[in-house]
Scaffold this motif. Structure first.
Motif, PDB file in Angstrom:
ATOM      1  N   ARG A   1       0.824  -1.210   0.000  1.00  0.00           N
ATOM      2  CA  ARG A   1       0.000   0.000   0.000  1.00  0.00           C
ATOM      3  C   ARG A   1       0.858   1.259   0.000  1.00  0.00           C
ATOM      4  O   ARG A   1       0.635   2.187  -0.782  1.00  0.00           O
ATOM      5  CB  ARG A   1      -0.925  -0.002   1.233  1.00  0.00           C
ATOM      6  N   ILE A   2       1.871   1.287   0.867  1.00  0.00           N
ATOM      7  CA  ILE A   2       2.724   2.476   0.934  1.00  0.00           C
ATOM      8  C   ILE A   2       3.557   2.603  -0.348  1.00  0.00           C
ATOM      9  O   ILE A   2       3.794   3.705  -0.842  1.00  0.00           O
ATOM     10  CB  ILE A   2       3.633   2.416   2.171  1.00  0.00           C
TER      11      ILE A   2
ATOM     12  N   VAL B   1       2.682   1.755  -3.352  1.00  0.00           N
ATOM     13  CA  VAL B   1       1.811   2.324  -4.392  1.00  0.00           C
ATOM     14  C   VAL B   1       1.602   3.813  -4.143  1.00  0.00           C
ATOM     15  O   VAL B   1       1.686   4.633  -5.064  1.00  0.00           O
ATOM     16  CB  VAL B   1       0.465   1.574  -4.432  1.00  0.00           C
ATOM     17  N   ASP B   2       1.329   4.185  -2.881  1.00  0.00           N
ATOM     18  CA  ASP B   2       1.049   5.596  -2.565  1.00  0.00           C
ATOM     19  C   ASP B   2       2.270   6.489  -2.774  1.00  0.00           C
ATOM     20  O   ASP B   2       2.145   7.609  -3.280  1.00  0.00           O
ATOM     21  CB  ASP B   2       0.557   5.715  -1.116  1.00  0.00           C
ATOM     22  N   ARG B   3       3.457   5.990  -2.357  1.00  0.00           N
ATOM     23  CA  ARG B   3       4.644   6.853  -2.344  1.00  0.00           C
ATOM     24  C   ARG B   3       5.494   6.750  -3.616  1.00  0.00           C
ATOM     25  O   ARG B   3       6.206   7.691  -3.957  1.00  0.00           O
ATOM     26  CB  ARG B   3       5.525   6.505  -1.142  1.00  0.00           C
TER      27      ARG B   3
ATOM     28  N   GLN C   1       2.037   6.039  -7.479  1.00  0.00           N
ATOM     29  CA  GLN C   1       1.074   7.112  -7.765  1.00  0.00           C
ATOM     30  C   GLN C   1       1.732   8.421  -8.204  1.00  0.00           C
ATOM     31  O   GLN C   1       1.283   9.035  -9.174  1.00  0.00           O
ATOM     32  CB  GLN C   1       0.169   7.341  -6.547  1.00  0.00           C
TER      33      GLN C   1
ATOM     34  N   SER D   1       0.961   9.953 -12.039  1.00  0.00           N
ATOM     35  CA  SER D   1       0.229  11.221 -12.117  1.00  0.00           C
ATOM     36  C   SER D   1       0.845  12.159 -13.142  1.00  0.00           C
ATOM     37  O   SER D   1       0.179  13.064 -13.648  1.00  0.00           O
ATOM     38  CB  SER D   1       0.178  11.891 -10.749  1.00  0.00           C
TER      39      SER D   1
ATOM     40  N   SER E   1     -10.155  -3.747  -4.456  1.00  0.00           N
ATOM     41  CA  SER E   1     -10.707  -2.393  -4.562  1.00  0.00           C
ATOM     42  C   SER E   1     -12.145  -2.443  -5.034  1.00  0.00           C
ATOM     43  O   SER E   1     -12.494  -3.137  -5.986  1.00  0.00           O
ATOM     44  CB  SER E   1      -9.877  -1.547  -5.528  1.00  0.00           C
TER      45      SER E   1
END
Length: 540
Positions: free
Chosen positions: A204-205, A207-209, A212, A216, A232
């Motif tokens: 999860r981290i 993907v987020d850090r 993503q 973007s 999801s």
């Protein structure tokens, strides 16, 4: 003579019309054939375009996957550097302290470990210090379950090929780390089968850090890249609209999807095909219309071509005079013929003034092009016309003296300011002055006046030359227009007065002419006065 001239011109027009009709046929027939071919290949081109779009999108997804893998590899290299910097016999506790650098620097890393035979060293993120034992048990079990893959990893490392081994497992619900990367830590002092290292990572981290922020950046290209886990709730909706989707190499539980914003690749391909067909049809219509318009405007184009040719010839001629003077005085100075400082200073001044006059001529041509294209910008500010005109006249004084002109100055000392661009106003004035020089003939007397009335500040340039017949008063401000005087002596390039009119329109003013054949000409530049500025008159 007149009849012959007319017949010759008429024959030239007829010949041009035949050439245009032939040219139209040469253009139209291939275009029509090409249009028919394109209509028959619409579906084929649409499929090719769709596949091209999809290939581009796949390449972008590949770059995302490669970026993720390179990130993990760089972390593995950092782990390898830590072990290589440490002594081969370093205590596990000391190595654990060194390993804590990794989770401190890279937030997705929950822990980093090194296993040498039965000895373990752990560097754990500060917030997860209480989970050290659980992590070790989880990693040990994962290494046993993946013993065959680990053996292959160490064998490849012994041959000099280093890579990461990803191991994904189901973590307990309250834990956030679910992905393990194992590396062989071989070097000259450690055998490959003796030491393993690894990183325990939170998907999860990661993907987020990591993922993503990178995906973007594609929004600037009109692309939407989404990353969603299998659990999801929005995954079904995301897949319903996606163009291309693939699994993340290092995170198989996550799907990477890409879509062009607003339209799919198929819709874009169809739209591009329709646009192409529309362009081809409009091209045919435009060509037919162009042939018709060309036939109607043939005489105008012929005239314009002649005027442009004359323009180039006259500009070239006008440039020779200042260039010749600059070269002559420069060679005189270079050869040391001018020994007195006063003479040198005089020659330098002549070179500077002629260079300025040459710049004025070149600027005329460049500014004319910008004015025609609407790209000329003016720096408007409060101006005192008497000062602007006096400075411009001073820059032209040598040229006037060389041509033996006498200039009578009637410049008022106190004038209200006007809004204008000083460079453009000087250019307009010098164009009028240059015009007076060209057409003054033997009476070389020019009057320059600057004054004002209740509504305008006015600059007048009066010569005592040939004069202009009333029927030409409006035409002389058209581009490339020159009056054919007796003997064919039409001076100038035909753009000076056109530039003056453009400049005056930009200043919300006007240019006027008063003239008659044999009585000279007076050109007036009228600049509007601003009532709000009248109160400042006494300050100047």
């Amino acid at each position: 003579m007149a009849g012959k001239s007319k017949t010759k011109y008429s024959g030239g027009v007829k010949q041009d019309r035949k050439i245009l009709l032939l040219l139209a046929a040469v253009i139209l027939i291939p275009v029509l054939l090409y249009t028919g071919l394109e209509l028959s290949r619409v579906r084929e081109r649409e499929n090719l375009l769709r596949e091209s779009y999809r290939a581009q999108l796949k390449a972008i997804l590949f770059s995302v996957n490669q970026r993720c893998w390179d990130t993990v590899e760089s972390w593995g290299n950092h782990l390898r550097m830590i072990t290589q910097r440490s002594s081969p016999r370093v205590e596990p506790q000391e190595l654990s302290a060194l390993l804590e650098e990794l989770p401190r620097r890279y937030s997705p890393i929950a822990s980093a470990f090194v296993k040498q035979q039965d000895s373990w060293s752990f560097g754990v993120a500060g917030s997860l210090a209480g989970s050290r034992t659980a992590m070790q048990e989880m990693i040990a079990a994962a290494l046993i379950d993946s013993a065959r893959q680990v053996q292959r990893l160490t064998s490849q490392a012994a041959k000099g090929y280093f890579r990461a081994l990803p191991i994904q497992f189901n973590a307990a619900r309250e834990q956030d780390w679910d992905l393990l990367f194992v590396f062989s830590l071989a070097d000259s002092s450690r055998l490959a089968h003796e030491m393993l290292g690894g990183l325990l990572i939170s998907s999860r981290i990661f993907v987020d850090r990591i993922v993503q922020p990178y995906v973007s950046t594609f929004r600037e290209q009109g692309l939407t890249v989404t990353v969603a886990s299998d659990s999801s709730a929005n995954l079904a909706n995301d897949r319903a609209r996606e163009d291309i989707a693939t699994r993340l190499w290092i995170l198989p539980r996550f799907t990477l999807a890409i879509q062009t914003e607003g339209q799919t690749s198929g819709e874009l391909a169809s739209a591009k095909t329709q646009q192409s067909l529309f362009v081809i049809v409009m091209l045919n219509v435009a060509i037919l219309a162009a042939v018709f318009v060309l036939m109607r405007t043939l005489w105008r184009e012929t005239q314009l071509a002649r005027l442009k040719a004359d323009f180039v010839a006259h500009v070239s001629h006008d440039l020779r005079t200042p260039l010749g003077l600059i070269r002559m005085f420069a060679e005189t100075l270079m050869l040391g013929r001018a020994r007195e400082e006063e003479k040198k200073h005089e020659y330098y001044g002549i070179i500077a003034r002629e260079a300025e006059r040459l710049t004025h001529m070149v600027n005329n041509v460049l500014d004319f092009s910008r004015l025609e294209a609407g790209g000329k910008e003016f720096a408007m500010q409060d101006l005192l016309l008497n000062e602007v005109i006096a400075n411009a006249l001073a820059s032209y004084r040598f040229h006037l003296q060389q041509r033996q002109f006498r200039v009578e100055e009637k410049i008022a000392n106190r004038l209200p300011p006007v809004k204008g661009d000083a460079q453009a106003v000087s250019q307009a004035f010098l164009n009028l002055l240059d015009n007076a020089i060209k057409y003054s003939d033997q009476n070389k007397h020019i009057i320059v006046e600057v004054d004002c009335n209740e509504r305008h500040a006015i600059v007048r340039v009066t010569d005592h030359g040939r004069g202009i017949a009333p029927q030409y008063h409006d035409k002389i401000f058209n581009k490339f227009y020159r009056i054919d005087h007796a003997g064919g002596d039409s001076k100038g390039a035909g753009i000076g007065l056109a530039i003056v009119q453009h400049i005056m329109l930009a200043h919300h003013g006007s240019v006027e002419v008063q003239s008659a054949p044999g009585k000279g000409s007076t050109f007036s530049l009228k600049f509007p006065l601003h009532k709000e500025l009248h109160g400042n008159d006494t300050d100047h």
